[in-house]
Scaffold this active site. Structure first.
Site: not given
Length: 670
Positions: A28-29, A214-215, A245, A603
């Site tokens: 996504k980044t 974002d997020e 998430q 992760r």
């Protein structure tokens, strides 16, 4: 990174509202960065018309750092990439005149809020810190609902609610009197202003030609309200988030914001990014299996073209000391075989207290580690001291700053003297700094105390003049005049603590000087603004860089791990009462705990290790514990579960009598 077809589609979607459901490790980044570049280079947006908002300063740093390699310095200097709170600060800084506050306001942290409320309800001498925190939580809850005291008056006639409202009114009155705001105000104030003042709302909508969020899953209702005031149905924006998430409900984040988005923007284009570039196929299979037990909400399934990978190892330990030994032994063995650096390993846990035994074992094994949930840079005693001096110089009404530093270094003003000074200030409607030169001080203090107070006022006044002429020298002068380094050495005594304190002071001093000298207008207004964003955690690039260079084993909570990745992840304490947490069990609210474990598992790039204990020491007694129900939701074929009959564990887990006893134990310990 080569972009896949879905990522390219997400980047090219620049007209109208767009929601990107980006699974863990789906890049996504890279999409956000490429979209910003696309908007500037191909669609000719002015950099200062693109606003990118995310939730952590580390994420801000990562986006900026990667953009620096592609955009020009002029483009980078005008583009806005910030956290939600920093963005709110930006609006407040520009529109403060309409908010009835002065530009030199002070931003409070959590501890300062506690001190204020404690002073306001000081008639209850033995009031506990936990009670004050509960009151502040309620005030924060109201602010996140965009409710001011006047809005709540008619909502409830409940006596306890009315008492809380009284505290809210007193708290707000204090903030107004001393020109202060808190972190909730960074969202509340600009949102209410934009909602009520159409002219300012249109001004900001015109200013923001493209908005990137974002997020999104971490957004609370007040943050969503702020976004909504900045966008209309035809606005161009991209929102990136992953409902799987969402792990911050205790901060006010709610899943319903995804429904609000679709309802408020009917033409919303939804793009799912499901290809994971981080984890092995087996880790993804196990993570997908776990999260599938949650209610389906924007269904997606992660997949990978990477190798299938090693089995997920599950280790049973006798107790937490045995667990610490086993997880560290696993890491040592894995490192010996695979020759990885320590920073490629992370041990994750649900609660901070779980790190203590790990630290003891790591020290005995001489393994270097970093505790990523340690004290914030802003909570270091030397930084709090220096910030308090700067705050008082900027805002003379900041009584909290005055109280903190009036005896740093020791000016021999006792507690009784300070209490008396407070009373004089309140009786004469003065701030504490002005009270130092109050004409009637002779009625309250002896000549020696009056001289100390007068001299302190004169020195602050001298610093105020320096602030307006040479702001970049102000911190060095404070440190020099106070002989602060010598004072710090005497106070800390321990050489290692003094060394760390010096490093922190040097970092802060160097950062402040560099930032001021880099500013276009080297004046006091810049210092006021710079410190505001500094308190929001912005521009701490040097700190993030230094943390990234350390070759140490990483210890952190599952919440802190979000957004990070490691070759090997070990999650300890995967048992009932810890993960899921006992409060979640009592409230029958397991879905977020499942998402939390899902975040931790995703992760890992190559290897995943999970552990639990058969018994655990709890408030001085030993209790029998159960493996987490989540372990039974994982596909058995992909697990290596040592020293435990899986079928037997399922039977134990569903033993009604055992669970009833366990529940009763939790209630009694609550």
């Amino acid at each position: 990174m080569k972009l896949n077809l879905i990522q390219k589609k997400a980047i090219k979607k620049v007209i109208g509202p767009c929601l990107i459901l980006a699974g863990a490790g789906s890049g996504k980044t890279s999409v956000i960065i490429n979209k910003i570049i696309q908007l500037i280079k191909f669609y000719h947006y002015k950099p200062n018309s693109i606003i990118t908002v995310t939730f952590t300063n580390k994420a801000v740093y990562e986006i900026k750092n990667r953009l620096k390699k592609i955009l020009t310095s002029n483009e980078m200097s005008s583009i806005i990439i910030s956290t939600f709170h920093s963005f709110g600060m930006r609006i407040i800084r520009q529109e403060y005149r309409f908010l009835n506050i002065k530009k030199n306001f002070t931003l409070l942290n959590e501890n300062e809020k506690i001190k204020i409320l404690k002073n306001l309800i000081c008639f209850q001498k033995n009031i506990k810190k936990e009670v004050i925190k509960k009151i502040l939580l309620k005030i924060s809850f109201w602010k996140q609902k965009l409710l001011l005291p006047k809005d709540i008056c008619n909502l409830s006639k409940n006596v306890s609610q009315q008492l809380l409202l009284t505290y809210y009114k007193q708290y707000e009155r204090y903030l107004k009197l001393h020109n202060m705001i808190d972190f909730d105000d960074l969202i509340l104030l600009p949102t209410l202003l934009l909602q009520k003042n159409l002219k300012i709302q249109l001004k900001w909508r015109k200013k923001i030609q493209y908005l990137l969020i974002d997020e999104y899953q971490d957004t609370n209702l007040s943050q969503y309200a702020l976004l909504k005031t900045l966008m209309n149905i035809n606005s161009n924006f991209t929102i990136v988030g992953d409902n799987d998430q969402s792990i911050y409900s205790w901060r006010g984040a709610q899943q319903k914001i995804f429904f609000f988005l679709k309802k408020d923007f009917p033409t919303l284009n939804i793009i799912k990014m499901e290809q994971n570039y981080r984890s092995s196929g087996r880790i993804l299979k196990v993570a997908n299996a776990l999260i599938s037990y949650n209610p389906i909400f924007y269904k997606k399934k992660l997949f990978s073209t990477l190798e299938y990978g090693d089995f997920i190892q599950i280790e049973e330990a006798e107790h937490e000391f045995d667990e610490a030994k086993k997880v560290i032994k696993f890491i040592q063995k894995h490192q010996k075989i695979h020759k990885l650096n320590y920073f490629e390993y992370a041990i994750l846990y649900r609660n901070n207290y779980q790190s203590k035994i790990l630290e003891t074992e790591l020290i005995s094994q001489k393994i270097p580690y970093t505790l990523n949930d340690e004290q914030s840079f802003f909570e270091k005693i030397e930084i709090k001291d220096l910030l308090a001096y700067l705050r008082l110089i900027i805002n003379p009404s900041d009584d909290l700053a005055f109280i903190r530093i009036i005896n740093v270094p020791n000016r021999r003003l006792g507690k009784v003297t300070i209490l008396k000074l407070k009373k004089v200030a309140i009786q004469n409607n003065l701030n504490l700094l002005d009270t130092c030169i109050f004409k009637n001080l002779t009625f309250f203090f002896n000549s020696k105390v009056i001289l100390i107070l007068n001299n302190f006022f004169k020195w602050i006044l001298k610093l105020t003049k320096i602030l307006y002429n040479m702001p970049y020298k102000i911190l060095d002068i404070i440190i020099s005049d106070l002989k602060y380094l010598h004072w710090t050495q005497k106070r800390l005594k321990e050489p290692s603590l003094f060394k760390h304190a010096i490093e922190n002071i040097q970092f802060f001093s160097k950062w402040l000087k560099k930032t001021l000298l880099d500013s276009k207008n080297k004046n006091s207004k810049n210092l006021i603004e710079i410190l505001s964003y500094f308190l929001c955690g912005e521009n701490l690039d040097s700190l993030y860089q230094s943390n990234n260079k350390m070759n140490t084993l990483q210890l952190m909570t599952l919440h802190s791990s979000k957004g990070l990745e490691f070759s090997v992840v070990c999650i300890i304490g995967v048992e009932e009462g810890i993960l899921p947490h006992k409060k979640s069990i009592l409230l029958n609210n397991i879905v977020e705990e499942r998402r939390l474990l899902y975040v931790g598992m995703t992760r890992a790039k190559k290897q995943l290790f999970l552990s639990f204990c058969k018994k655990r020491y709890y408030f001085g007694t030993t209790i029998l514990t159960l493996p987490s129900r989540f372990l039974n939701e994982l596909p058995k074929i992909d697990l290596l579960w040592y020293k435990m009959d899986f079928t037997k564990s399922v039977k134990i887990l569903h033993n009604i009598k055992y669970l009833k006893n366990f529940r009763n134990m939790l209630i009694s310990k609550k």
